[in-house]
Structures are given as C-alpha cells and as structure tokens.
Design a protein around this motif. Structure first.
Motif, short mmCIF file in Angstrom:
data_model
loop_
_atom_site.label_atom_id
_atom_site.label_comp_id
_atom_site.label_asym_id
_atom_site.label_seq_id
_atom_site.Cartn_x
_atom_site.Cartn_y
_atom_site.Cartn_z
N PHE A 104 0.81 -1.21 0.00
CA PHE A 104 0.00 0.00 0.00
C PHE A 104 0.85 1.27 0.00
N GLU A 105 2.14 1.12 0.31
CA GLU A 105 3.02 2.28 0.43
C GLU A 105 2.94 3.13 -0.83
N GLY A 106 2.72 4.42 -0.64
CA GLY A 106 2.61 5.35 -1.76
C GLY A 106 1.18 5.68 -2.13
N PHE A 107 0.22 4.87 -1.65
CA PHE A 107 -1.18 5.21 -1.94
C PHE A 107 -1.60 6.44 -1.15
N VAL A 108 -2.30 7.34 -1.81
CA VAL A 108 -2.81 8.52 -1.11
C VAL A 108 -4.01 9.08 -1.87
N HIS A 109 -5.01 9.45 -1.12
CA HIS A 109 -6.12 10.25 -1.66
C HIS A 109 -6.34 11.40 -0.69
N ARG A 110 -5.90 12.57 -1.08
CA ARG A 110 -5.97 13.75 -0.21
C ARG A 110 -5.33 13.43 1.14
N THR A 111 -6.09 13.38 2.22
CA THR A 111 -5.48 13.10 3.53
C THR A 111 -5.59 11.64 3.94
N PHE A 112 -6.15 10.81 3.09
CA PHE A 112 -6.25 9.37 3.36
C PHE A 112 -5.07 8.68 2.70
N ASN A 113 -4.17 8.10 3.51
CA ASN A 113 -2.94 7.56 2.94
C ASN A 113 -2.79 6.06 3.22
N ALA A 114 -1.61 5.55 2.93
CA ALA A 114 -1.37 4.12 3.07
C ALA A 114 -1.54 3.64 4.50
N ASP A 115 -1.09 4.46 5.46
CA ASP A 115 -1.26 4.08 6.87
C ASP A 115 -2.73 3.95 7.23
N ASP A 116 -3.55 4.87 6.73
CA ASP A 116 -4.99 4.82 6.99
C ASP A 116 -5.61 3.58 6.37
N LEU A 117 -5.20 3.28 5.15
CA LEU A 117 -5.76 2.11 4.45
C LEU A 117 -5.39 0.82 5.19
N ARG A 118 -4.18 0.75 5.71
CA ARG A 118 -3.79 -0.43 6.49
C ARG A 118 -4.69 -0.59 7.72
N VAL A 119 -4.93 0.52 8.42
CA VAL A 119 -5.81 0.47 9.59
C VAL A 119 -7.20 -0.01 9.18
N PHE A 120 -7.71 0.50 8.08
CA PHE A 120 -9.05 0.13 7.63
C PHE A 120 -9.13 -1.37 7.31
N ILE A 121 -8.10 -1.91 6.68
CA ILE A 121 -8.12 -3.34 6.34
C ILE A 121 -8.10 -4.18 7.62
N ARG A 122 -7.24 -3.83 8.56
CA ARG A 122 -7.20 -4.57 9.83
C ARG A 122 -8.52 -4.45 10.58
N SER A 123 -9.09 -3.26 10.57
CA SER A 123 -10.34 -3.04 11.29
C SER A 123 -11.50 -3.77 10.64
N LEU A 124 -11.50 -3.83 9.32
CA LEU A 124 -12.56 -4.58 8.63
C LEU A 124 -12.48 -6.06 9.00
N LYS A 125 -11.28 -6.61 9.06
CA LYS A 125 -11.15 -8.01 9.47
C LYS A 125 -11.71 -8.20 10.88
N HIS A 126 -11.43 -7.25 11.76
CA HIS A 126 -11.94 -7.29 13.14
C HIS A 126 -13.48 -7.27 13.14
N ILE A 127 -14.07 -6.45 12.29
CA ILE A 127 -15.53 -6.34 12.23
C ILE A 127 -16.15 -7.66 11.77
N TYR A 128 -15.57 -8.27 10.75
CA TYR A 128 -16.12 -9.54 10.24
C TYR A 128 -15.86 -10.70 11.21
N THR A 129 -14.71 -10.68 11.85
CA THR A 129 -14.35 -11.78 12.74
C THR A 129 -15.12 -11.74 14.06
N LYS A 130 -15.23 -10.54 14.65
CA LYS A 130 -15.82 -10.43 15.98
C LYS A 130 -17.31 -10.12 15.95
N TYR A 131 -17.78 -9.39 14.94
CA TYR A 131 -19.16 -8.89 14.96
C TYR A 131 -20.03 -9.45 13.83
N GLY A 132 -19.50 -10.33 13.04
CA GLY A 132 -20.32 -10.96 12.02
C GLY A 132 -20.54 -10.13 10.78
N GLY A 133 -19.77 -9.08 10.61
CA GLY A 133 -19.84 -8.30 9.38
C GLY A 133 -20.41 -6.91 9.54
#
Length: 254
Positions: A88-117
C-alpha cells in the motif's frame, strides 16, 4: 412552491438522475464491479470513505484501492498478512494515505471476525427512526483495535454533530433497492425509511434554495431537519431525493 408542487418537481428529477447512466460518473460504480455481498459492501465502504474532492480522482483512486486488494476485497481483508499491507506504500487520496488504508483493512477483518460483518452492526444498533446512532457505534467498534489517531477522522460521528455524508451515502448504496439499479440494495434487514440524506455542499445549497433546509451549516442538525422534510414527501424512501438534490446541484448548477 407548495409541498405538493415541490414533491412533483423533485420526483421528476429523481426519475431523471436515478438511472444507470448515473453510475458512470459516480463512485457507486466501484461496488458495482463485484457480485458477492461481502465484496460489494467492502468495496462500497472503501470507495465512500475517500469520496470527497474531484469525482474523477475519487473514482481513479478507488480503482487503485481495489487493485491493491487483488480485486477480491473480502478475501484480502480476511486472509492478508502484514507483508501484504506493505504494498500500500505510496497510496494517497488527499489526507487518506497508506497508513490509513492499512488500519481500515485490519479493522474490517476485526468487524467480520468479531461482529459478524458490516451489516450486522447496523442491524444491531439501528434505532426506530434512523441509523445515525448506529453510525456512531460503528465508529467505536471499528477503531477499538489497531487504530491510529490520525485515521479516526475518516469515519464521521453524527453524535458529534457531523453530517456524516460519506457513510450515509454508503448506507444508501447498501440499503436502497429499486428497479433502477443505481443503489445496490444488498442489505435486507434495514428499512429505507431509516436512511438519511448524504448532505454535502451541492445538496445543501439546493435544499436551501428550495426551502427544505434552513440551517446554514451542513451538520447533523441540518441532516435531521432535511430528513424530516423529505420524509413528509416520502416516508418510506426519503433518501431517493438525494438524486434530485445532487443532480440539480452538480449537473445543473441550480
């Protein structure tokens, strides 16, 4: 203009803009690429998250995100390794960058794993009137692990008086289901009557000119005021008028 005249006018504009042609110039085209429920909702969520600024740039960067996920969003979310996230390094959309996208991917996995989606959270925490409290709860659950402070601004909270335009737009995509084919309508456990208008500069300005919104700020209080007016015209599907307000503002310069 009477309320009946206004309704007739807006209904005509809904018919004009709620068509398949709308998809070609809108970020909703991103989830339309997919066929399974989880792929659609994740693709839509990520596309909506970066839906501010130039629309062409939004769509291009949303496609880049899908490519980074191997065009299999759910599979990537559930089975990625930390090494996979390095690309993801180098991805950016305005203030949303690679670090943010990584957090979102990890958090989405958490949502599906713990809360059923994703859908399950909104079904669980919806109120009788709207989804605004559920949005606030979703943000809390989404960032309860693996979060960066800088990333939290990318999901708005209506209970902090945000209009939450992008997440309300995503919810419209997921919940609304009509014969026109723009909104995907894959969530069947939430009523369209609970959806709120994705209020932005364009729809807000048009709503004020038409007299259905008096509040000057585009915030949560304005969303409530606009929702109440739109529900007077169609209590079952009030958010369909977003097509009219947005179309009048963006395509007609109303």
């Amino acid at each position: 203009m009477t309320i009946d005249e206004l309704k007739d006018f807006l209904e005509e504009k809904v018919i004009q803009y709620n068509t398949l042609d709308f998809i070609d110039s809108d970020p909703v085209q991103i989830p339309h690429q997919f066929h399974t429920k989880e792929d659609i909702e994740i693709a839509g969520f990520l596309a909506a998250t970066i839906a501010w600024g130039n629309r062409k740039m939004i769509i291009n960067n949303a496609h880049k995100m899908m490519n980074l996920l191997g065009n299999s969003p759910y599979d990537f979310v559930m089975n990625h390794t930390e090494n996979d996230l390095e690309k993801f390094e180098g991805f950016v959309h305005r203030t949303f960058n690679a670090d943010d996208l990584r957090v979102f991917i990890r958090s989405l996995k958490h949502i599906y794993t713990k809360y059923g989606g994703l859908e399950n959270i909104f079904v669980t925490y919806q109120s009788e009137e709207s989804l605004q409290e559920a949005i606030s709860k979703f943000k809390t659950l989404f960032f309860e692990t693996n979060s960066l402070d800088r990333t939290k601004k990318h999901i708005s909270d209506p209970l902090n008086n945000s209009a939450a335009k992008r997440i309300n737009m995503w919810l419209r995509w997921m919940v609304r289901n009509d014969a026109n084919g723009v909104d995907l309508g894959i969530w069947n456990s939430i009523s369209t009557s609970k959806l709120s208008c994705p209020l932005d500069v364009h729809s807000g300005n048009v709503a004020r000119k038409l007299g259905v919104l008096t509040r000057k700020q585009n915030d949560a209080k304005a969303v409530i005021e606009l929702d109440n007016k739109l529900r007077q015209m169609d209590n079952y599907d009030p958010v369909k008028y977003d097509f009219a307000l947005f179309g009048l503002g963006v395509f007609e310069g109303f």
